[in-house]
Design an enzyme around this catalytic site. Structure first.
Site, PDB file in Angstrom:
ATOM      1  N   LYS A 102      15.846  32.300 -17.564  1.00 60.03           N
ATOM      2  CA  LYS A 102      15.405  33.114 -18.703  1.00 60.03           C
ATOM      3  C   LYS A 102      16.595  33.912 -19.206  1.00 60.03           C
ATOM      4  CE  LYS A 102      11.493  33.824 -20.865  1.00 60.03           C
ATOM      5  NZ  LYS A 102      10.404  32.858 -21.044  1.00 60.03           N
ATOM      6  N   GLY A 218      -0.220  35.709 -32.715  1.00 66.31           N
ATOM      7  CA  GLY A 218       1.065  35.139 -33.133  1.00 66.31           C
ATOM      8  C   GLY A 218       1.034  33.636 -32.939  1.00 66.31           C
ATOM      9  N   GLY A 221      -1.487  32.592 -30.021  1.00 67.18           N
ATOM     10  CA  GLY A 221      -2.848  33.042 -30.314  1.00 67.18           C
ATOM     11  C   GLY A 221      -3.475  32.378 -31.525  1.00 67.18           C
TER      12      GLY A 221
HETATM   13  P1  NAD Z   1       4.472  36.018 -31.039  1.00 66.26           P
HETATM   14  O1  NAD Z   1       5.515  37.045 -31.151  1.00 66.26           O
HETATM   15  O2  NAD Z   1       4.392  34.909 -32.007  1.00 66.26           O
HETATM   16  O3  NAD Z   1       3.006  36.715 -31.016  1.00 66.26           O
HETATM   17  C1  NAD Z   1       2.676  37.802 -30.211  1.00 66.26           C
HETATM   18  C2  NAD Z   1       1.399  38.409 -30.769  1.00 66.26           C
HETATM   19  O4  NAD Z   1       0.986  39.468 -29.915  1.00 66.26           O
HETATM   20  C3  NAD Z   1       1.563  39.008 -32.161  1.00 66.26           C
HETATM   21  O5  NAD Z   1       0.384  38.747 -32.900  1.00 66.26           O
HETATM   22  C4  NAD Z   1       1.645  40.518 -31.874  1.00 66.26           C
HETATM   23  O6  NAD Z   1       1.184  41.304 -32.964  1.00 66.26           O
HETATM   24  C5  NAD Z   1       0.703  40.617 -30.713  1.00 66.26           C
HETATM   25  N1  NAD Z   1       0.877  41.800 -29.918  1.00 66.26           N
HETATM   26  C6  NAD Z   1       2.008  42.450 -29.572  1.00 66.26           C
HETATM   27  N2  NAD Z   1       1.705  43.536 -28.841  1.00 66.26           N
HETATM   28  C7  NAD Z   1       0.366  43.531 -28.697  1.00 66.26           C
HETATM   29  C8  NAD Z   1      -0.549  44.386 -28.046  1.00 66.26           C
HETATM   30  N3  NAD Z   1      -0.138  45.471 -27.383  1.00 66.26           N
HETATM   31  N4  NAD Z   1      -1.857  44.075 -28.110  1.00 66.26           N
HETATM   32  C9  NAD Z   1      -2.285  42.984 -28.803  1.00 66.26           C
HETATM   33  N5  NAD Z   1      -1.475  42.164 -29.446  1.00 66.26           N
HETATM   34  C10 NAD Z   1      -0.170  42.446 -29.379  1.00 66.26           C
HETATM   35  O7  NAD Z   1       4.622  35.465 -29.544  1.00 66.26           O
HETATM   36  P2  NAD Z   1       4.032  34.121 -28.931  1.00 66.26           P
HETATM   37  O8  NAD Z   1       5.081  33.093 -28.978  1.00 66.26           O
HETATM   38  O9  NAD Z   1       2.681  33.840 -29.492  1.00 66.26           O
HETATM   39  O10 NAD Z   1       3.910  34.567 -27.412  1.00 66.26           O
HETATM   40  C11 NAD Z   1       2.820  35.324 -26.948  1.00 66.26           C
HETATM   41  C12 NAD Z   1       2.824  35.288 -25.424  1.00 66.26           C
HETATM   42  O11 NAD Z   1       2.757  33.921 -25.013  1.00 66.26           O
HETATM   43  C13 NAD Z   1       4.102  35.855 -24.776  1.00 66.26           C
HETATM   44  O12 NAD Z   1       3.736  36.429 -23.534  1.00 66.26           O
HETATM   45  C14 NAD Z   1       4.943  34.624 -24.516  1.00 66.26           C
HETATM   46  O13 NAD Z   1       5.878  34.814 -23.455  1.00 66.26           O
HETATM   47  C15 NAD Z   1       3.835  33.651 -24.140  1.00 66.26           C
HETATM   48  N6  NAD Z   1       4.248  32.263 -24.279  1.00 66.26           N
HETATM   49  C16 NAD Z   1       4.538  31.746 -25.513  1.00 66.26           C
HETATM   50  C17 NAD Z   1       4.952  30.434 -25.607  1.00 66.26           C
HETATM   51  C18 NAD Z   1       5.228  29.809 -26.934  1.00 66.26           C
HETATM   52  O14 NAD Z   1       5.537  28.612 -26.962  1.00 66.26           O
HETATM   53  N7  NAD Z   1       5.100  30.506 -28.034  1.00 66.26           N
HETATM   54  C19 NAD Z   1       5.080  29.639 -24.442  1.00 66.26           C
HETATM   55  C20 NAD Z   1       4.759  30.188 -23.207  1.00 66.26           C
HETATM   56  C21 NAD Z   1       4.344  31.517 -23.135  1.00 66.26           C
END
Ligand code: NAD
Length: 431
Positions: A102, A218, A221
């Site tokens: 990471k 995001g 989600g």
């Molecule tokens: P992103 O930045 O696209 O979205 C994050 C979302 O969470 C946004 O809607 C933001 O407004 C919201 N958010 C932030 N703080 C918050 C809070 N306190 N309460 C509620 N919502 C909140 O990120 P992402 O890529 O969707 O990643 C989200 C999670 O999934 C992270 O933990 C990331 O490590 C994990 N993840 C993502 C991927 C990927 O491919 N995108 C892969 C594995 C794990």
């Protein structure tokens, strides 16, 4: 407890259950390599700013290290070490030939102009270039990094290593016109839904008609909301960092997502999403965790369900699309009250799996169709669920512990193979 201590606690819990050898336990409790870098950028106002960054390679017994790069003002070495450890475990759970790593850069990208962001990315790439590479360590996007940033990493790496023909494979999550893979965008959510469906099938249930609440709207989600709605589930609530909405009769998540993009927050979209008869209201991030619903999807950040709020959770199934959204203590409470948790290292592994497909396409100079990627992902996630489920039955444990045990078994056999009596010459230790 720090995030890194959480990771070690989960690894050691599984190690105790399966009676992992002391040697391998020691190996997985410490990262192989930890690099801390400092560099400086020219701000648009003429000032020079120092920036701190980290790259941690947790383990490479099963293959090159693989893990995202996070740009965040509060990122620190402990967090990066924890996330690198989870990558090692995750890649082993889904049986892709990678270890875990990471990276993090302590900066708020929302404060930077495009030119400043490019400088940060290129300087960071220069600083970690000696330890990354298509067959050594392959970065990817994470929080606040995206395809454009990955393209800059590939380009800067090529400047440092101009003779590396496969330089595009040094990083995944690139844009489609620069070696990216079709299907990468929605892979994390799609992989989570495949595991959820496999679990429901096992319990004789189906997604159709289930009520779903999603924290975080995001990348992970909103794709999860879309796919779940397409499969007949009823999305009743979503939140982002500024709050969210509850619509008792369900709503069209894509309409709600377009509104979020336009207005900047899903909390402002009640009118666009609702008006279909039942109860409709704005909700907070605490409210969504306590909602009466069948499935709660966590797709925001770490440490969202803790000992302080776990007793309010009413969903029967919780899916962790985010990394580490439930603390180990809160997880124990959920399991004790009969809630099933589909853990992060299984539920969100679709993202790294399709990153692996991108890397393979780059190395073979191929371009796969979206259907081919989706088909491979479906097979891989279903197999991972079945493998974890078998271990769960074998040890009569929960899905999280079973996933760790499965991963540690695979890491242990790579360790044994490496030390299987092959005599190493001391003049050259490389394989
Ligand atoms: P992103 O930045 O696209 O979205 C994050 C979302 O969470 C946004 O809607 C933001 O407004 C919201 N958010 C932030 N703080 C918050 C809070 N306190 N309460 C509620 N919502 C909140 O990120 P992402 O890529 O969707 O990643 C989200 C999670 O999934 C992270 O933990 C990331 O490590 C994990 N993840 C993502 C991927 C990927 O491919 N995108 C892969 C594995 C794990």
């Amino acid at each position: 407890m720090s995030l890194y201590e959480n990771t070690q606690k989960l690894i050691n819990r599984a190690a105790d259950t399966m009676e992992l050898s002391e040697e391998v336990r020691k190996v997985v409790n410490e990262p192989e390599r930890v690099l801390s870098v400092n560099f400086h950028i020219h701000r648009d106002d003429g000032k020079i700013q120092m920036v701190k960054g980290f790259r941690v390679q947790h383990n490479t017994l099963r293959g090159p290290a693989k893990g995202g790069v996070r740009f965040h003002p509060r990122v620190d070495m402990g967090e990066v070490k924890a996330l690198a450890g989870w990558m090692t475990i995750k890649c082993a759970v889904v049986d892709i030939p990678y270890g875990g790593s990471k990276g993090g850069v302590e900066i708020d990208p929302r404060d930077l102009s495009e030119g400043e962001l490019e400088q940060v990315t290129r300087q960071f790439t220069q600083a970690i270039a000696p330890i990354i590479g298509p067959r050594r360590d392959v970065p990817a996007p994470d929080v606040y990094t995206n395809a454009k940033i990955m393209n800059w990493i590939a380009d800067e790496y090529h400047c440092v290593h101009p003779n590396e023909d496969d330089y595009l494979a040094v990083v995944t999550g690139k844009s489609l016109d620069n070696g990216g893979s079709l299907g990468r965008d929605s892979a994390t959510a799609a992989g989570g839904v495949i595991v959820l469906e496999s679990y429901l099938k096992k319990t004789g249930e189906e997604l159709k008609g289930k009520t779903v609440a999603i924290q975080g709207f995001g990348n992970a989600g909103h794709h999860a909301a879309r796919i779940l709605a397409e499969k007949g589930a009823k999305i009743v609530a979503v939140t982002d960092s500024k709050g969210g909405i509850y619509v008792e009769n369900g709503f069209d998540p894509m309409k709600a997502h377009s509104c979020k993009l336009e207005k900047g927050g899903i909390g402002e979209c009640l009118t666009e999403a609702g008006s279909n008869g039942g109860e409709e209201k704005k909700i907070s991030n605490e409210d969504i965790l306590a909602l009466e619903c069948d499935i709660l999807v966590l797709a925001a950040l770490e440490n969202q369900i803790t000992e302080a709020n776990v007793n309010a959770v009413k969903a029967k199934v919780v899916v962790e699309l985010a990394n580490g959204p439930i603390t180990p203590e809160a997880h124990e409470t959920l399991e004790n009250k009969g809630t099933t948790v589909i853990p992060d290292i299984l539920a969100n592994a679709g993202g790294v799996t399709v990153s692996y497909y991108e890397w393979e396409q780059n190395l073979r100079h191929e371009k796969w169709t979206e259907e081919a990627v989706a088909e491979k992902l479906e097979k891989s996630q279903r197999q991972a669920f079945e493998d974890v489920d078998k271990v769960k039955d074998e040890f009569k444990t929960d899905y999280r512990n079973a996933s760790y045990i499965l991963a540690l078994r695979r890491i242990e056999s790579a360790f044994e193979e490496k030390h299987s009596g092959k005599a190493h010459g001391f003049s050259c230790m490389t394989e």
